[in-house]
Design an enzyme around this catalytic site. Sequence first.
Site, PDB file in Angstrom:
ATOM      1  N   TYR A 130      35.218  -9.851 -59.367  1.00 22.13           N
ATOM      2  CA  TYR A 130      36.536  -9.357 -59.757  1.00 22.13           C
ATOM      3  C   TYR A 130      36.324  -8.064 -60.534  1.00 22.13           C
ATOM      4  CZ  TYR A 130      41.340  -9.463 -61.640  1.00 22.13           C
ATOM      5  OH  TYR A 130      42.643  -9.172 -61.985  1.00 22.13           O
ATOM      6  N   LYS A 158      37.192  -8.578 -55.367  1.00 15.97           N
ATOM      7  CA  LYS A 158      38.612  -8.363 -55.622  1.00 15.97           C
ATOM      8  C   LYS A 158      38.708  -7.020 -56.322  1.00 15.97           C
ATOM      9  CE  LYS A 158      42.700  -9.994 -58.113  1.00 15.97           C
ATOM     10  NZ  LYS A 158      43.272 -10.994 -59.044  1.00 15.97           N
TER      11      LYS A 158
END
Length: 284
Positions: A130, A158
């Site tokens: 992330y 992400k």
Amino acid sequence: MTFSGVYVPLITPFDADGSVALDALEALAREVLARGAAGLVALGTTGEPASLSADEQRAVLDVVTRACRDRNAALVVGANSVGALRELRERPGVDAALSLVPPFLRPGEDGVVAYFEALAAASPVPVLVYHVPYRTGQSLSAAALRRLAAIPQVAGVKLAAGGIDAATVELLADPPAGFAVLGGDDAFVSPLLALGAHGGILASAHVATDRFAELVRAWAAGDAVRARTVGHALAGLALALFAEPNPTVIKGVLHAQGRIPTAAVRLPLLPAATHSVEAALKHL
């Protein structure tokens, strides 16, 4: 597997007495999967995991695991430490872990790569990085993202860079094989898909799941005319849903729709203002 499509990072609904509304959570999970989500993220930041007790976290994970299993959908779990990843060994049905680039410390690119090498070595499931530099304070170049992609067990990223930056363009101009790039900035997901991203982890897809799924399909099929039309509308929705700290407006909209029992959040968050919720509802 290469992760693709729309993944919904589920909110945690609360009852009027402040407890986790597990029935509402299960209904919400099943609904977004039925409307086209490829999978769910449990205990991501949208779910306010830091405000949940260990027992509440386990209960949430039980509910979401069951919903994904019944729909044969992918389950991603937020896990930001070696210990949390090791606990997933006791959790059958988890397909990946979503792990944040270390926040606040700003360890540099070498430190980030070494950190994810350690996480990946401890993880029983593939790891999704992330990367959200405007929250972590740590930027990553395209070269660093490629180094992360080369780590065994790191399956994707992400990507929430706050827009389409030079590193994003460079990465997607020659994406690493088998490495999923998933948009994490809801308002920018359409241009990211146009560059070749595989999908997105999108909180906005709580309220327009089928439209976000349609957007991913349209760009994947090369239907730019259709994708732009859908993408423009969804960008406005996403901006409205993120007008206040996530997931406060989303919870307000879900409550207004009768899909969760309250719009409550836990501190340090406060409920969204009525005008913000009303503005988001107009986009629907």
